[in-house]
Design an enzyme around this catalytic site. Sequence first.
Site: not given
Length: 147
Positions: A10, A22, A73, A76, A97, A99
């Site tokens: 996504n 976002y 990233n 989900a 990682e 986000h």
Amino acid sequence: MRILVIHGPNLNLLGEREPEIYGNLGLEAVNQRIRRLTNSLDVQVDFFQSNHEGEIIDYLHHNRHTADGIVINPGAFTHYSYALRDAVSAVNLPCVEVHLSNIQQREDFRKISVIEPVCIAQISGMGVDSYLQGIEVLMAHLGTIDR
Ligand code: DQA
């Protein structure tokens, strides 16, 4: 030095997907910001986005001997993909990682990351700056920059 920046599911819709969460930058603009930083650090960066778990795993496998580190990233997949976690662990490359949103301040299911334990760091909640900081943390880990 060559690093992989991987965007999970996504994230191809960045800019139009829930901009209040976002942000307004599209994926290309995010990648441009990242490239500006990696150029200044003299680091080669390759970008990959997929909505498919197996494609991300294949990409990690394919690049495991030619890359020095990963910024990912996982979207989900962060919250439930043991297969992606195993792949990150298997390729044995330092991984950060990242986000865009603050996953600790959202729904309960987002507070858990199954990927974080196999990463050197998790950075979340700073929009595109999460990626930029992720790259700096990775570069510091690789000994390329002082931090
Ligand atoms: C995300 C957070 C995830 O929970 C979500 O599923 C995403 C984006 C972020 O960048 O904030 O797709 O990884």
